[in-house]
Design an enzyme around this catalytic site. Structure first.
Site, PDB file in Angstrom:
ATOM      1  N   HIS A  46       0.848  -1.185   0.000  1.00  0.00           N
ATOM      2  CA  HIS A  46       0.000   0.000   0.000  1.00  0.00           C
ATOM      3  C   HIS A  46       0.894   1.249   0.000  1.00  0.00           C
ATOM      4  CE1 HIS A  46       0.440  -0.824   4.453  1.00  0.00           C
ATOM      5  NE2 HIS A  46       0.951   0.386   4.321  1.00  0.00           N
TER       6      HIS A  46
HETATM    7  C1  T46 Z   1       2.527   0.478   7.045  1.00  0.00           C
HETATM    8  C2  T46 Z   1       3.311  -0.755   7.291  1.00  0.00           C
HETATM    9  C3  T46 Z   1       4.768  -0.503   7.435  1.00  0.00           C
HETATM   10  C4  T46 Z   1      -4.777  -0.811  13.333  1.00  0.00           C
HETATM   11  O1  T46 Z   1      -5.936  -1.006  13.726  1.00  0.00           O
HETATM   12  N1  T46 Z   1      -4.032   0.218  13.828  1.00  0.00           N
HETATM   13  C5  T46 Z   1      -2.756   0.457  13.419  1.00  0.00           C
HETATM   14  O2  T46 Z   1      -2.110   1.409  13.895  1.00  0.00           O
HETATM   15  C6  T46 Z   1      -2.175  -0.413  12.433  1.00  0.00           C
HETATM   16  C7  T46 Z   1      -0.753  -0.196  11.943  1.00  0.00           C
HETATM   17  C8  T46 Z   1      -2.942  -1.443  11.939  1.00  0.00           C
HETATM   18  N2  T46 Z   1      -4.211  -1.640  12.375  1.00  0.00           N
HETATM   19  C9  T46 Z   1      -4.992  -2.760  11.853  1.00  0.00           C
HETATM   20  C10 T46 Z   1      -5.527  -2.541  10.443  1.00  0.00           C
HETATM   21  C11 T46 Z   1      -5.609  -3.946   9.886  1.00  0.00           C
HETATM   22  O3  T46 Z   1      -6.836  -4.517  10.257  1.00  0.00           O
HETATM   23  O4  T46 Z   1      -4.179  -3.914  11.788  1.00  0.00           O
HETATM   24  C12 T46 Z   1      -4.494  -4.684  10.634  1.00  0.00           C
HETATM   25  C13 T46 Z   1      -3.260  -4.908   9.784  1.00  0.00           C
HETATM   26  O5  T46 Z   1      -2.863  -3.677   9.182  1.00  0.00           O
HETATM   27  P1  T46 Z   1      -2.146  -3.644   7.768  1.00  0.00           P
HETATM   28  O6  T46 Z   1      -2.733  -4.654   6.881  1.00  0.00           O
HETATM   29  O7  T46 Z   1      -2.175  -2.216   7.282  1.00  0.00           O
HETATM   30  O8  T46 Z   1      -0.656  -4.074   8.157  1.00  0.00           O
HETATM   31  P2  T46 Z   1       0.659  -3.915   7.278  1.00  0.00           P
HETATM   32  O9  T46 Z   1       1.737  -4.634   7.981  1.00  0.00           O
HETATM   33  O10 T46 Z   1       0.394  -4.283   5.864  1.00  0.00           O
HETATM   34  O11 T46 Z   1       0.983  -2.344   7.285  1.00  0.00           O
HETATM   35  C14 T46 Z   1       1.439  -1.711   8.469  1.00  0.00           C
HETATM   36  C15 T46 Z   1       0.752  -0.349   8.607  1.00  0.00           C
HETATM   37  O12 T46 Z   1      -0.676  -0.526   8.624  1.00  0.00           O
HETATM   38  C16 T46 Z   1       1.115   0.546   7.452  1.00  0.00           C
HETATM   39  O13 T46 Z   1       0.730   1.874   7.725  1.00  0.00           O
HETATM   40  O14 T46 Z   1       2.997   1.375   6.356  1.00  0.00           O
HETATM   41  O15 T46 Z   1       2.843  -1.537   8.401  1.00  0.00           O
END
Ligand code: T46
Length: 142
Positions: free
Chosen positions: A57
């Protein structure tokens, strides 16, 4: 250390403090070596699936600095024009992820722990999670 060629991205090297005790200390300071006010800190761990792929993303407003404080992983960066892979395995080396930067994390070692400092609270509407939409978004910003 490999130079970062993609836009809105740079290496942040924290000093390593060695003292008389065992162990090392690296310090991240808001508005100093972290180039924004830190509003949120999160960490990613439990990466036992060798095929795990995270990220995929870009963010519209969020700025972040990502560290690999244990183990290793591969960070793929894409600004819409240039792409670059960066191998992360040093706890004091962070990557600043600015806006409009497609990023993907993979090849995690099982002991990998990512520590991330973020400039904003979590806001799903800041995410662009579709690559074609990302390309269109940055085209409209030119
Ligand atoms: C990024 C990379 C480096 C939350 O509810 N609060 C939060 O602060 C975060 C980070 C995530 N979430 C929830 C949202 C999703 O349901 O946790 C779940 C997994 O999030 P995501 O799919 O976005 O995870 P990554 O590892 O793909 O991305 C994360 C960060 O979301 C993103 O901003 O840049 O790590």
């Amino acid at each position: 250390m490999e130079k970062i060629k993609v836009k809105n991205c740079k290496i942040i090297e924290l000093p390593i403090i060695k003292d008389a005790h065992d162990g090392l200390i690296s310090v991240a300071n808001s508005m100093d070596n972290i180039p924004f006010e830190i509003k949120r800190t999160y960490y990613i761990y439990g990466l036992y699936n060798p095929y795990a792929i995270r990220g995929m993303h870009a963010h519209k407003k969020l700025q972040q600095v990502v560290f690999c404080i244990n183990g290793s992983f591969n960070l793929s960066l894409d600004d819409g024009a240039k792409k670059q892979d960066y191998y992360m395995d040093k706890p004091n080396i962070g990557i600043y992820l600015g806006i409009e930067l497609w990023h993907t994390m993979k090849n995690f070692s099982q002991d990998c722990i990512l520590l991330i400092f973020a400039s904003e609270y979590y806001n799903e509407s800041d995410y662009i999670r579709n690559y074609d939409q990302f390309v269109k978004y940055i085209e409209t910003k030119k």
